[in-house]
Design an enzyme around this catalytic site. Sequence first.
Site, PDB file in Angstrom:
ATOM      1  CD1 TRP B 409      -6.640   2.615   0.514  1.00 43.28           C
ATOM      2  CD2 TRP B 409      -6.708   1.212   2.264  1.00 43.28           C
ATOM      3  NE1 TRP B 409      -6.556   1.346   0.031  1.00 43.28           N
ATOM      4  CE2 TRP B 409      -6.584   0.460   1.074  1.00 43.28           C
ATOM      5  CE3 TRP B 409      -6.755   0.543   3.475  1.00 43.28           C
ATOM      6  CZ2 TRP B 409      -6.530  -0.928   1.068  1.00 43.28           C
ATOM      7  CZ3 TRP B 409      -6.691  -0.844   3.462  1.00 43.28           C
ATOM      8  CH2 TRP B 409      -6.581  -1.569   2.287  1.00 43.28           C
ATOM      9  CD  GLU B 410      -2.176   3.982   1.032  1.00 42.91           C
ATOM     10  OE1 GLU B 410      -2.521   4.273   2.188  1.00 42.91           O
ATOM     11  OE2 GLU B 410      -1.200   3.277   0.775  1.00 42.91           O
ATOM     12  N   GLY B 411      -5.128   8.624   1.713  1.00 41.92           N
ATOM     13  CA  GLY B 411      -5.721   9.931   1.407  1.00 41.92           C
ATOM     14  C   GLY B 411      -6.999   9.680   0.643  1.00 41.92           C
TER      15      GLY B 411
END
Lengths: 259, 593
Positions: B409-411
């Site tokens: 997550w978060e890229g």
Amino acid sequence: MRIVVLLKAVPVVGNEKLVDGWRVDRSAGLEANGNDEYVLEAGLKLVEQHGGELVTLTMGPTPAMEAIRKALAMGAARAVHVQDPVLAGSDTLATGLVLAAALRKMEYDLVLAGADTSDGQGGIVGAAVATRLGLPYLSYAAHIEPDPSAETIRVRRISAAGYDVIEAPMPAFVAGTQLLGEPRYPSLRGIMQARSKEIATWTLADVGVEASSVGSSAALTEVDSATPPPPRAGATIVREAPEIAAERIVEFLASRRLV
Amino acid sequence: MTDMQTMAPRASEPAAPPAGGAFVVRAAEPGEVFTPERLDETQLAIRDAVREFVARSVEPRRGDVEARDYATHRALLRELGEQGYLGVDVPEQYGGAGLDKVTSLLVSEGLAEAGSLAVTYGAHVGIGTLPLVFFGTEAQRRRWLPGLADGSIVAAYALTEPGAGSDAQGIRARADLSSDGTHYLLNGSKQFITNAGFADLFTVYAKVGGEQMTAFLVPRDTPGLTVEAEEHKLGVRGSSTCALTLADARVPAENVLGEVGRGHIVAFNVLNVGRFKLAAGCLGGMRPAIDRAIAYAADRRLFGRRLLDFPLTAERIARMAERTYAVESVTYRSAGLIDGRLAGAHGDAEQARAALEEYAIECSIAKVLASDGLNEVVDDLLQLMGGYGYVEDGGAAAMYRDARIHQIWEGTNEVNRLLVPGMLLRRAMRGRLDLLGPAKRAGDALLSPEAPIEDGTPLDEELRQVRAMRTALLVAAGIAVQRYGDRLEDEQEVLYRLADLAIALFAAESAVLRARASGDGLQANLARLVVLSSIAAVERGTAEVAGRVQEGDERRMTLAGLRRVLRRDPIDGVALRRAVAAALIERGGYRGV
């Protein structure tokens, strides 16, 4: 209610070091004395319930500051720090003298202190301060209940047969134990607020005590020798699942006839 | 070229914070690098207070937290709010504390030990609250931020869709303005939304008219918004993760966050902070893993010896510490950079946003390094514990499962790696960073290797190697740009390796400068290990890049030059790791560093 809490900064239990073979090293790594945090908690609760202000009073070297800041972060309104190089090596008598002198310059209905400290464990400074100030001394408090309208204070203390209830007029001096209840811990908000709280630093001259009455040269007691406690023997650690672990612990206690 | 002259970092002004990505082109001044050793009294007190919170407020309720009891999560968030932790990044005028990013890091780091609550917290204060902090109108901030800061309102962030995750601009949710212009109707679905099960406020991205990416503030009770069932996850099982369905969800026009058609600006800037905070959270999980490894190995006996006394155990512990030291040095350095740019104006949302954009490269690096590092460290812990690591009761299994999401997550770490060279090259093209000059000089330097520094200061040789790594990275980037130009975007394998070179350089420089400033022997050895691993990675990476982008004699010459630049005397890494492990054991764990 105006409350003053006597707060001593002591070496972290287990990390005590001695200088010159007898004096407790207070040059770094100090924290608030455990029993003092219990009475601080009790004091903060009293102020929350009855209004007023809680001020801490500390005698100690510069490294005591961390314990003072923590007390402010926990909710004390301000702090007084009596700090003077000549105080190093003072015995309980001198400590009582200095704290009583500082308290004479402060306003209070109640003075709270821990029953004893984890470094010296004399347990007599509180009584000495109360005596010098002519205050009723209520020791080993497990519960503190003031009656502000009647200007009295009532404490409960554990006794062999149950508990005693002692009552005295205020102002009074109460020495408390860990039975007062778990102290709170500082919150981020408290820590930020503490930054703008006043820490007054008083010298010996500020409290009006002669240098000749304090320090190691004036001490009436002398430490003949001091040795650090022997290291603890290896502990048995039980890592099994709870049901099995419980059985092991019972076996262990039973083998030593403790259950 | 005026842009380049005004924007390029000037060495004559050490007080000015370096430009984002500047580490690629020039050596940092020692004073520029913030380290944990520079924490002030207030920050140290806050660090202790967070640990107390976990021990006393979370620990007794850990079972309920991990059983995903919504009420427990909400109650603990409320407690965090009352104690001030939810307002660290919220300006004071909206009920927050408006504190520095180093403090923000400390709180995220400390709460990492709160298990799934850390996820609830992270989603709430990061991607949940920050869109409003940075892009809310005065009225929106007044309406929502005080509640978000005290924990009475729980936030969630809804960008990802079943068909669009890393590809954020490819979302299909749409918003259509009503004919009277008073509200939008939102339609579409959102996937993997953290906190969705009990959140009160969602930042939802949708395309106005199917084209203009826009952020909306959508309260939970919005008609047409449905929160779907909880997902069954590999890890962080105590946290809430649900899909959202939007069926003609009616959202007032004043709930547009930022500008219509500018939703990507909201999304990307918020992700910068998300990445930085995520790195802090990963770091917070790494240190306890080392301590747990040492405690376990001290207790476990085989062949009549403690597991801790076996050299391979020591080597594993040293490797865990090396990773942790690199992550810690990078994360604190990045926090210091952002704070330097904020220059005391904490709580100013626009400045914070600009500072985070400036260091977006560093935020991505920290995210990748920390999440990879955490996964390596928990893998090491599990392996060290053997069967006890594999069973649930040992504690390591949950850490292992919980760590994995951070690489996603978060890229994803792939997206973040691609972003690093992408952003560097874009900044170079726009004149924000002079990459060309240094790359050309690096090419020349291939013919004459870095002179030893040998000024007798600790780690002078490692400092020389850091410079050599920088030269190697610039050479690799230079030949890649020369060969592919605009088509470099399609060479993902090359970009990925360039990112790894940048990560290795940033980690090594941060570790060496920190260790030099600390004067601590253990830190010096940890920095030596970081350099040893980093330079090996740089050797491999640059050789692969050269192998791909050049041919024949040209390639042979580049590789020979790189070998010359990266040449160093061999050292005894085994002895170094033994010394590191011994020092850690002596100090009772990593906490003592």
